[in-house]
Design a protein around this motif. Structure first.
Motif, PDB file in Angstrom:
ATOM      1  N   VAL A  11      55.892-126.889  -7.794  1.00 59.61           N
ATOM      2  CA  VAL A  11      56.463-127.173  -6.470  1.00 59.61           C
ATOM      3  C   VAL A  11      56.248-128.633  -6.077  1.00 59.61           C
ATOM      4  N   GLU A  30      46.874-135.564  -7.482  1.00 66.49           N
ATOM      5  CA  GLU A  30      46.711-134.468  -8.456  1.00 66.49           C
ATOM      6  C   GLU A  30      45.300-134.572  -9.034  1.00 66.49           C
ATOM      7  N   LYS A  35      46.839-133.713 -16.486  1.00 65.15           N
ATOM      8  CA  LYS A  35      48.172-133.791 -15.874  1.00 65.15           C
ATOM      9  C   LYS A  35      48.458-135.208 -15.381  1.00 65.15           C
ATOM     10  N   ASN A  70      42.911-137.835  -3.356  1.00 62.56           N
ATOM     11  CA  ASN A  70      43.878-137.462  -2.313  1.00 62.56           C
ATOM     12  C   ASN A  70      43.830-138.399  -1.111  1.00 62.56           C
ATOM     13  N   THR A  86      47.931-120.817  -4.145  1.00 67.55           N
ATOM     14  CA  THR A  86      47.384-119.820  -3.213  1.00 67.55           C
ATOM     15  C   THR A  86      47.294-118.493  -3.966  1.00 67.55           C
ATOM     16  N   THR A 121      52.814-121.125  -0.360  1.00 72.87           N
ATOM     17  CA  THR A 121      53.076-119.849   0.310  1.00 72.87           C
ATOM     18  C   THR A 121      51.757-119.363   0.902  1.00 72.87           C
ATOM     19  N   GLU A 152      61.776-121.563 -10.574  1.00 71.54           N
ATOM     20  CA  GLU A 152      61.492-122.255 -11.831  1.00 71.54           C
ATOM     21  C   GLU A 152      62.694-122.025 -12.741  1.00 71.54           C
ATOM     22  N   LYS A 260      52.369-111.849  -6.768  1.00 77.40           N
ATOM     23  CA  LYS A 260      51.341-112.290  -5.808  1.00 77.40           C
ATOM     24  C   LYS A 260      51.846-112.159  -4.368  1.00 77.40           C
ATOM     25  N   ARG A 323      52.768-117.176 -16.384  1.00 77.00           N
ATOM     26  CA  ARG A 323      51.905-116.507 -15.389  1.00 77.00           C
ATOM     27  C   ARG A 323      52.491-115.128 -15.039  1.00 77.00           C
TER      28      ARG A 323
HETATM   29  P1  NAD Z   1      50.818-125.027  -9.707  1.00 77.25           P
HETATM   30  O1  NAD Z   1      49.584-124.365 -10.127  1.00 77.25           O
HETATM   31  O2  NAD Z   1      51.925-125.270 -10.691  1.00 77.25           O
HETATM   32  O3  NAD Z   1      50.481-126.459  -9.057  1.00 77.25           O
HETATM   33  C1  NAD Z   1      49.387-126.717  -8.234  1.00 77.25           C
HETATM   34  C2  NAD Z   1      48.831-128.081  -8.594  1.00 77.25           C
HETATM   35  O4  NAD Z   1      47.811-128.446  -7.661  1.00 77.25           O
HETATM   36  C3  NAD Z   1      48.167-128.115  -9.982  1.00 77.25           C
HETATM   37  O5  NAD Z   1      48.714-129.180 -10.715  1.00 77.25           O
HETATM   38  C4  NAD Z   1      46.685-128.332  -9.672  1.00 77.25           C
HETATM   39  O6  NAD Z   1      46.020-129.063 -10.668  1.00 77.25           O
HETATM   40  C5  NAD Z   1      46.776-129.121  -8.376  1.00 77.25           C
HETATM   41  N1  NAD Z   1      45.577-129.102  -7.551  1.00 77.25           N
HETATM   42  C6  NAD Z   1      44.703-128.084  -7.317  1.00 77.25           C
HETATM   43  N2  NAD Z   1      43.766-128.468  -6.431  1.00 77.25           N
HETATM   44  C7  NAD Z   1      44.041-129.750  -6.099  1.00 77.25           C
HETATM   45  C8  NAD Z   1      43.458-130.689  -5.209  1.00 77.25           C
HETATM   46  N3  NAD Z   1      42.399-130.392  -4.476  1.00 77.25           N
HETATM   47  N4  NAD Z   1      44.023-131.907  -5.115  1.00 77.25           N
HETATM   48  C9  NAD Z   1      45.112-132.232  -5.827  1.00 77.25           C
HETATM   49  N5  NAD Z   1      45.707-131.390  -6.680  1.00 77.25           N
HETATM   50  C10 NAD Z   1      45.187-130.168  -6.807  1.00 77.25           C
HETATM   51  O7  NAD Z   1      51.354-124.187  -8.469  1.00 77.25           O
HETATM   52  P2  NAD Z   1      52.887-124.046  -7.989  1.00 77.25           P
HETATM   53  O8  NAD Z   1      53.591-123.057  -8.853  1.00 77.25           O
HETATM   54  O9  NAD Z   1      53.468-125.402  -7.791  1.00 77.25           O
HETATM   55  O10 NAD Z   1      52.664-123.326  -6.579  1.00 77.25           O
HETATM   56  C11 NAD Z   1      52.129-124.031  -5.460  1.00 77.25           C
HETATM   57  C12 NAD Z   1      52.401-123.200  -4.226  1.00 77.25           C
HETATM   58  O11 NAD Z   1      53.808-123.067  -4.018  1.00 77.25           O
HETATM   59  C13 NAD Z   1      51.856-121.748  -4.279  1.00 77.25           C
HETATM   60  O12 NAD Z   1      51.437-121.385  -2.984  1.00 77.25           O
HETATM   61  C14 NAD Z   1      53.070-120.950  -4.678  1.00 77.25           C
HETATM   62  O13 NAD Z   1      52.996-119.629  -4.220  1.00 77.25           O
HETATM   63  C15 NAD Z   1      54.174-121.696  -3.953  1.00 77.25           C
HETATM   64  N6  NAD Z   1      55.511-121.555  -4.567  1.00 77.25           N
HETATM   65  C16 NAD Z   1      55.659-121.611  -5.917  1.00 77.25           C
HETATM   66  C17 NAD Z   1      56.938-121.496  -6.469  1.00 77.25           C
HETATM   67  C18 NAD Z   1      57.135-121.523  -7.954  1.00 77.25           C
HETATM   68  O14 NAD Z   1      58.217-121.129  -8.392  1.00 77.25           O
HETATM   69  N7  NAD Z   1      56.159-121.948  -8.751  1.00 77.25           N
HETATM   70  C19 NAD Z   1      58.051-121.343  -5.630  1.00 77.25           C
HETATM   71  C20 NAD Z   1      57.854-121.322  -4.252  1.00 77.25           C
HETATM   72  C21 NAD Z   1      56.586-121.428  -3.725  1.00 77.25           C
END
Ligand code: NAD
Length: 420
Positions: A11, A30, A35, A70, A86, A121, A152, A260, A323
C-alpha cells in the motif's frame, strides 16, 4: 504538496509512487533495511505490475526519497500517510501496535496542522483514538481516515483510477487538503465522518468475501445436484442486479486482507454487541472450502509417497503475495500427508518444503495428480498433451476452473473442477 508515507509495503509504496506521479514530493519511511536498500537502488522489493516504472519515474524526477528514520521522513510534510500492517490479534481484531509505535516515534516531530492519514485498515474508532494519542504530543496535527481499496495485481491502475475516494474527517480544513492532494484523480469522493469511513473499508471487503463464498457454496451444491456452476453463474451474472465480478468459485479467498478483515469485522461486531452470524458463516464456509479441495486430492491419491504437481502458490494471479494463500495451505497439508509437492508459480515467494520448478510441465513431471491452485492466465495456454505425457497418472484437479473439462478429458485425462 510535501507528503510522507510511513511503511513502503504494497500500500505505502504504491501510494508513494502514485502521489509522486501526480506531482507531489514524497518521502517514504521504511524500517526494513533490506527493503530500504532495494528501494534506494530504484527497485521494487516485491512484484506489482507497472510499479517499477512509476517508482523510477518518481526517483528520476527527484520526487521520491527514502528514509530509515520516520522523523526524517515526516520533515516538512503537509500530509503523512500511515501504511503500516494491522495484523490480527489472538481474538481476530486488528492489532494496531505498529501504528502506535510509529506515532510515538514520529508524532512529536510533526509540524502544526499536519494531516495524518490512516491508510491502514483500522478498527472503527481508530481516528478518535489516534487523535487523542497525537494530542498528547501537543503538535496540533489532525488524524483522518482514508482507507485503501487497491487490489494487489492491479494496484497501480487502482491508485490512478480509483472507483471512489473515501475521506473520513470532521475537519473541513483536513478534507480540503485531501481534495487538493487527489485533485488530479477523476473519482467520486465520499467525505464522511471517521467511523463511517473506517466502516466502509470493512464493509466493502466483507461484502466481496461474501460474494466469493456465496459462489463457492453454490458450486458445492452444483456438485451434489449435477449442475455446472460456470453456466449457473453465467446465467446469474447477466442479471444487472447481480453482475459477474467476484463470483468465481475456487479454493476460498485468501491474501493479506479478506481473511483478516472479515475476522476483524466480526470482532468489531462482537464488541458492539451485534451478532454478525452472516459473516461468521462466511468465514467458516471459506475455511471448509480449501479443505474440500484437499479432500478432492485425498480422494484421488494416497498422499503418502505420492507426487503432487502444483500450479500456483500466490493467493491469486498477478501477485507474488503468499500471505494466507489457499495454495500454500494446500501445499503444506499435502506435504504433511507425506506427498512431495513440486510447484510452478511465475512470481510467488518461496514456500518451505515445496520444490520449485521453472515451468508448468516440470511441475507435472511424474506427478500422480496435478492441482491448479492459482488462476494465472498463462496456465490456460499450457500444452495439455505435454502435461499428460509428463504425468505418472494423468489426473487434473482444477481448483480455479480455468481449464476446459472437455478438452482435458478428450486427451484421456481425468478432470475435476469446482462445482462442475
Ligand atoms: P506490508 O506488510 O506490505 O507493508 C508494511 C510495511 O511497513 C513493510 O514494508 C514494513 O517493513 C513497514 N514497517 C513496519 N513498521 C514500520 C515502522 N515503524 N516504520 C516504517 N516502516 C514500517 O503491508 P500492506 O499490504 O501494504 O498493508 C498495509 C495496510 O494496508 C494494512 O492495514 C492492510 O490491511 C491495508 N491494506 C492492504 C491492501 C493490500 O492489498 N495489501 C489493500 C488495502 C488495504
Amino acid at each position: 504538496m510535501q507528503v510522507a508515507v510511513i511503511g513502503a509495503g504494497y500500500v505505502g509504496l504504491v501510494t508513494g509512487a502514485g502521489l509522486a506521479y501526480l506531482g507531489h514530493n514524497v518521502r517514504l519511511g521504511e524500517r526494513d533495511p533490506d527493503k530500504l536498500e532495494t528501494l534506494s537502488a530504484g527497485e521494487v522489493p516485491f512484484f506489482e505490475a507497472g510499479l517499477d516504472r512509476l517508482l523510477s519515474e518518481g526517483i528520476d524526477k527527484n520526487l521520491i526519497s527514502f528514509y530509515a528514520d520516520n522523523k526524517q521522513a515526516v520533515e516538512a510534510a503537509r500530509v503523512v500517510f500511515v501504511a503500516l500492517p494491522t495484523p490480527p490479534d489472538e481474538e481476530g481484531a486488528a492489532d494496531t501496535t505498529y501504528i502506535e509505535e510509529a506515532l510515538d516515534d514520529f508524532g512529536p516531530s510533526l509540524g502544526p496542522g499536519t494531516v495524518v492519514v490512516l491508510k491502514s485498515t483500522v478498527p472503527v474508532g481508530s481516528v478518535a483514538r489516534f487523535q487523542a494519542h497525537l494530542d498528547g504530543f501537543g503538535v496540533g496535527a489532525t488524524v483522518i481516515s482514508n482507507p485503501e481499496f487497491l487490489r494487489e495485481g492491479s494496484a497501480v491502475g487502482d491508485f490512478l483510477h480509483p472507483d471512489r475516494i473515501v475521506i473520513g474527517t470532521r475537519s473541513q480544513e483536513a478534507a480540503e487538503v485531501m481534495l487538493e492532494l487527489y485533485q488530479a484523480l477523476q473519482a467520486p469522493v465520499v467525505v464522511t465522518d471517521p467511523a463511517s469511513s473506517e466502516m466502509i473499508k470493512y464493509a466493502s471487503n466483507a461484502y466481496l468475501a461474501t460474494r466469493i463464498t456465496f459462489a463457492n457454496a453454490i458450486a458445492n451444491l452444483c456438485e451434489s445436484v449435477g449442475a455446472d456452476v460456470k453456466d449457473v453463474l453465467l446465467g446469474m451474472g447477466y442479471d444487472r442486479r447481480v453482475g459477474f465480478h467476484f463470483l468465481n468459485p475456487g479454493p476460498g479467498y485468501g491474501g493479506s486482507c479478506f481473511p483478516k478483515d472479515t475476522r476483524a469485522l466480526v470482532a468489531i461486531a462482537d464488541e458492539a454487541g451485534y451478532d454478525f452470524s452472516l459473516l461468521r458463516g462466511v468465514i467458516e464456509v471459506n475455511e471448509l472450502q480449501r479443505r474440500r479441495v484437499l479432500d478432492k486430492v485425498r480422494a484421488a491419491i494416497d498422499l503418502d509417497g505420492a507426487t503432487v504437481g502444483l500450479w500456483g502458490l500466490a493467493f491469486k494471479a498477478g501477485t507474488d503475495d503468499i500471505r494466507e494463500s489457499p495454495a500454500v495451505y494446500l501445499a503444506e497439508e499435502l506435504i504433511a500427508g507425506g506427498a512431495t509437492v513440486q510447484a510452478f508459480d511465475p512470481e510467488a515467494a518461496p514456500v518451505e518444503g515445496v520444490i520449485r520448478v521453472d515451468d508448468p510441465i516440470q511441475a507435472a513431471k511424474d506427478a500422480d495428480v496435478l492441482l491448479i491452485a492459482t488462476e494465472w492466465p498463462e496456465f490456460q495456454s499450457v500444452d495439455l498433451r505435454a502435461v499428460r505425457d509428463a504425468m505418472a497418472v494423468p489426473h487434473i484437479i482444477d481448483a480455479r476452473n480455468i481449464l476446459d473439462p472437455d478438452a482435458v478429458r478428450r486427451l484421456g485425462m481425468e478432470y475435476e473442477g469446482i462445482g462442475r
